[in-house]
Motif scaffolding. Structure first.
Motif, PDB file in Angstrom:
ATOM      1  N   GLY A   1       9.098   8.327   7.463  1.00 63.54           N
ATOM      2  CA  GLY A   1      10.402   8.330   6.814  1.00 63.54           C
ATOM      3  C   GLY A   1      11.017   6.942   6.918  1.00 63.54           C
TER       4      GLY A   1
ATOM      5  N   LYS B   1       0.959  12.009   9.915  1.00 65.73           N
ATOM      6  CA  LYS B   1       1.923  11.002  10.389  1.00 65.73           C
ATOM      7  C   LYS B   1       2.800  10.546   9.240  1.00 65.73           C
ATOM      8  CE  LYS B   1      -0.315   8.884  14.328  1.00 65.73           C
ATOM      9  NZ  LYS B   1      -1.399   7.973  14.628  1.00 65.73           N
TER      10      LYS B   1
ATOM     11  N   GLY C   1      13.110  12.547  -0.156  1.00 67.46           N
ATOM     12  CA  GLY C   1      13.266  11.220   0.431  1.00 67.46           C
ATOM     13  C   GLY C   1      12.197  10.291  -0.114  1.00 67.46           C
ATOM     14  N   MET C   2      12.490   9.020  -0.114  1.00 65.99           N
ATOM     15  CA  MET C   2      11.533   8.034  -0.640  1.00 65.99           C
ATOM     16  C   MET C   2      11.398   6.869   0.320  1.00 65.99           C
ATOM     17  SD  MET C   2      12.876   7.716  -4.442  1.00 65.99           S
ATOM     18  CE  MET C   2      13.860   9.065  -4.995  1.00 65.99           C
ATOM     19  N   LEU C   3      10.206   6.308   0.326  1.00 68.48           N
ATOM     20  CA  LEU C   3       9.942   5.168   1.202  1.00 68.48           C
ATOM     21  C   LEU C   3       9.040   4.186   0.467  1.00 68.48           C
ATOM     22  CD1 LEU C   3      10.051   3.993   4.154  1.00 68.48           C
ATOM     23  CD2 LEU C   3       7.874   5.169   4.518  1.00 68.48           C
TER      24      LEU C   3
ATOM     25  N   GLY D   1       6.454   5.946  -1.945  1.00 70.82           N
ATOM     26  CA  GLY D   1       6.099   7.301  -1.500  1.00 70.82           C
ATOM     27  C   GLY D   1       7.291   8.223  -1.636  1.00 70.82           C
ATOM     28  N   ILE D   2       7.023   9.405  -2.127  1.00 70.80           N
ATOM     29  CA  ILE D   2       8.114  10.366  -2.360  1.00 70.80           C
ATOM     30  C   ILE D   2       7.741  11.710  -1.732  1.00 70.80           C
ATOM     31  CG2 ILE D   2       9.434  11.601  -4.146  1.00 70.80           C
ATOM     32  CD1 ILE D   2       9.176   9.206  -5.954  1.00 70.80           C
ATOM     33  N   GLY D   3       8.678  12.268  -1.002  1.00 69.95           N
ATOM     34  CA  GLY D   3       8.479  13.598  -0.415  1.00 69.95           C
ATOM     35  C   GLY D   3       9.559  14.538  -0.926  1.00 69.95           C
TER      36      GLY D   3
ATOM     37  N   LYS E   1      19.747  17.292   1.605  1.00 72.25           N
ATOM     38  CA  LYS E   1      18.647  16.432   1.154  1.00 72.25           C
ATOM     39  C   LYS E   1      17.451  17.270   0.689  1.00 72.25           C
ATOM     40  CE  LYS E   1      15.870  12.564   2.909  1.00 72.25           C
ATOM     41  NZ  LYS E   1      15.971  11.357   3.741  1.00 72.25           N
TER      42      LYS E   1
ATOM     43  N   SER F   1       2.203   9.232  -3.140  1.00 77.04           N
ATOM     44  CA  SER F   1       2.499   7.806  -3.210  1.00 77.04           C
ATOM     45  C   SER F   1       1.834   7.230  -4.439  1.00 77.04           C
ATOM     46  CB  SER F   1       1.965   7.079  -1.972  1.00 77.04           C
ATOM     47  OG  SER F   1       2.528   7.630  -0.814  1.00 77.04           O
TER      48      SER F   1
ATOM     49  N   TRP G   1       8.370  11.895   8.810  1.00 80.02           N
ATOM     50  CA  TRP G   1       8.681  12.788   7.685  1.00 80.02           C
ATOM     51  C   TRP G   1       7.749  13.982   7.778  1.00 80.02           C
ATOM     52  CZ3 TRP G   1      12.321  13.317   3.971  1.00 80.02           C
ATOM     53  CH2 TRP G   1      12.039  14.149   2.904  1.00 80.02           C
TER      54      TRP G   1
ATOM     55  N   SER H   1      -0.756   9.469   6.199  1.00 81.98           N
ATOM     56  CA  SER H   1       0.425   9.254   5.347  1.00 81.98           C
ATOM     57  C   SER H   1      -0.112   8.757   4.008  1.00 81.98           C
ATOM     58  CB  SER H   1       1.318   8.198   6.010  1.00 81.98           C
ATOM     59  OG  SER H   1       1.982   7.423   5.038  1.00 81.98           O
ATOM     60  N   THR H   2       0.409   9.303   2.933  1.00 80.53           N
ATOM     61  CA  THR H   2      -0.083   8.859   1.611  1.00 80.53           C
ATOM     62  C   THR H   2       0.280   7.388   1.382  1.00 80.53           C
ATOM     63  OG1 THR H   2       1.917   9.787   0.602  1.00 80.53           O
ATOM     64  CG2 THR H   2      -0.057  11.160   0.551  1.00 80.53           C
ATOM     65  N   ASN H   3       1.441   6.961   1.906  1.00 80.88           N
ATOM     66  CA  ASN H   3       1.791   5.536   1.784  1.00 80.88           C
ATOM     67  C   ASN H   3       0.761   4.669   2.514  1.00 80.88           C
ATOM     68  OD1 ASN H   3       4.176   6.175   0.443  1.00 80.88           O
ATOM     69  ND2 ASN H   3       5.410   4.765   1.645  1.00 80.88           N
TER      70      ASN H   3
ATOM     71  N   ALA I   1       4.105  15.687  -1.454  1.00 80.85           N
ATOM     72  CA  ALA I   1       4.101  14.379  -0.793  1.00 80.85           C
ATOM     73  C   ALA I   1       3.109  13.513  -1.549  1.00 80.85           C
ATOM     74  CB  ALA I   1       3.684  14.509   0.660  1.00 80.85           C
TER      75      ALA I   1
ATOM     76  N   ARG J   1      11.627   6.639  11.124  1.00 82.75           N
ATOM     77  CA  ARG J   1      11.589   8.071  11.444  1.00 82.75           C
ATOM     78  C   ARG J   1      10.307   8.686  10.898  1.00 82.75           C
ATOM     79  NH1 ARG J   1      17.354   7.789   9.869  1.00 82.75           N
ATOM     80  NH2 ARG J   1      16.559   7.972   7.770  1.00 82.75           N
TER      81      ARG J   1
HETATM   82  C1  BTN Z   1      13.060   9.249   4.074  1.00 82.75           C
HETATM   83  O1  BTN Z   1      13.914   9.878   3.465  1.00 82.75           O
HETATM   84  O2  BTN Z   1      13.206   8.959   5.266  1.00 82.75           O
HETATM   85  C2  BTN Z   1      11.820   8.819   3.343  1.00 82.75           C
HETATM   86  C3  BTN Z   1      10.791   9.890   3.303  1.00 82.75           C
HETATM   87  C4  BTN Z   1       9.557   9.504   2.526  1.00 82.75           C
HETATM   88  C5  BTN Z   1       8.482  10.561   2.629  1.00 82.75           C
HETATM   89  C6  BTN Z   1       7.317  10.304   1.727  1.00 82.75           C
HETATM   90  S1  BTN Z   1       6.199  11.661   1.705  1.00 82.75           S
HETATM   91  C7  BTN Z   1       5.025  10.711   0.850  1.00 82.75           C
HETATM   92  C8  BTN Z   1       5.067   9.317   1.429  1.00 82.75           C
HETATM   93  N1  BTN Z   1       4.200   9.203   2.581  1.00 82.75           N
HETATM   94  C9  BTN Z   1       4.882   8.962   3.702  1.00 82.75           C
HETATM   95  O3  BTN Z   1       4.370   8.804   4.823  1.00 82.75           O
HETATM   96  N2  BTN Z   1       6.195   8.905   3.441  1.00 82.75           N
HETATM   97  C10 BTN Z   1       6.463   9.085   2.033  1.00 82.75           C
END
Ligand code: BTN
Length: 253
Positions: free
Chosen positions: A54, A51, A119-121, A137-139, A116, A70, A60, A28-30, A68, A58
């Protein structure tokens, strides 16, 4: 392939995204930016995330040709995390509105026509009670249309809505340009995001369903406050402040 020249030619920031790491795959980039040493402004992009994370625990899915990424941000006070969601949403809308009529579903889902597209986290790490790292992090779904069955009628890709070619490098640099600008304005108390919200919200003055711990309640959205919380009217017309939760996706709400 990620075209760095194109990316840098459109990047106008002083700090964000000057250093960019590009991976074919990370978990995951985050998580990468939380777990590894990095400098403020560092950006990590991955073609695939094994991995991807979200919101609300959840996962993503990072589809072929999704974006994808961060970025490590200079936010060290937890009270700024909810406003940061709002600023990030504004930055993505300002970027994607060149391709489609995008809006924000509080706090930070970006939707086109109710579907959608992004999404952002925000992930953080603390040293005791000190906020040490803030990673946004933004996808974004760029051209994928092969969504799994459970999200098929909730998700879309930005390219579906535009005849102009959507290039990830331009999207990423443009989001960072806007984000740096918004963060600077916000830090200097020059950003009235409460007033701006009505231009960005997908649901302003609409009836919405808020899901909190599997309980769904009907409200009317009337705006956000200075902390970035959602202001709603309940079914008796009484004002309530929503700190967390999700606005329902169920159509016809
Ligand atoms: C959501 O809407 O549930 C949030 C989604 C966030 C996805 C991005 S993709 C880049 C960064 N790395 C991750 O693991 N998640 C965010």
């Amino acid at each position: 392939m990620f075209n760095k020249d194109l990316y840098f030619s459109n990047l106008q920031t002083k700090v964000l995204g000057k250093n960019i790491l590009i991976f074919d795959e990370v978990s995951s980039t985050n998580s990468y930016l939380i777990d590894n040493y990095g400098n403020i402004g560092d950006v990590v992009v991955a073609k695939n995330q094994s991995k991807g994370k979200g919101r609300s625990g959840r996962s993503w899915l990072t589809f072929r040709d999704s974006l994808a990424f961060s970025v490590l941000l200079p936010i060290y006070d937890a009270k700024y995390l909810l406003p940061l969601n709002i600023l990030a949403g504004f930055s993505v809308v300002d970027t994607l509105k060149n391709y489609a009529e995008v809006k924000i579903k509080w706090p930070n889902d970006i939707v086109v026509n109710g579907l959608k597209v992004c999404g952002m986290l925000i992930d953080t790490s603390f040293n005791g009670s000190n906020l040490e790292k803030t990673v946004l992090g933004i996808g974004i779904n760029i051209i994928n249309n092969d969504f799994p069955v459970d999200i098929k009628n909730k998700a879309t890709s930005i390219q579906n809505w535009s005849s102009k070619e959507v290039k990830k490098e331009i999207i990423l640099s443009s989001i960072l340009n806007h984000l740096e600008n918004y963060i600077n304005l916000f830090i200097n108390n020059k950003l009235d995001f409460v007033t701006l919200w009505s231009n960005y919200s997908a649901n302003i003055n609409n009836d919405i369903n808020i899901h909190i711990n599997n309980i769904v309640t009907k409200y009317k959205e009337i705006g956000i406050n200075n902390d970035g919380c959602l202001i709603v009217l309940n079914s008796s017309g009484v004002k309530e402040i929503i700190l967390s939760g999700e606005i329902g996706y169920d159509f016809g709400d």
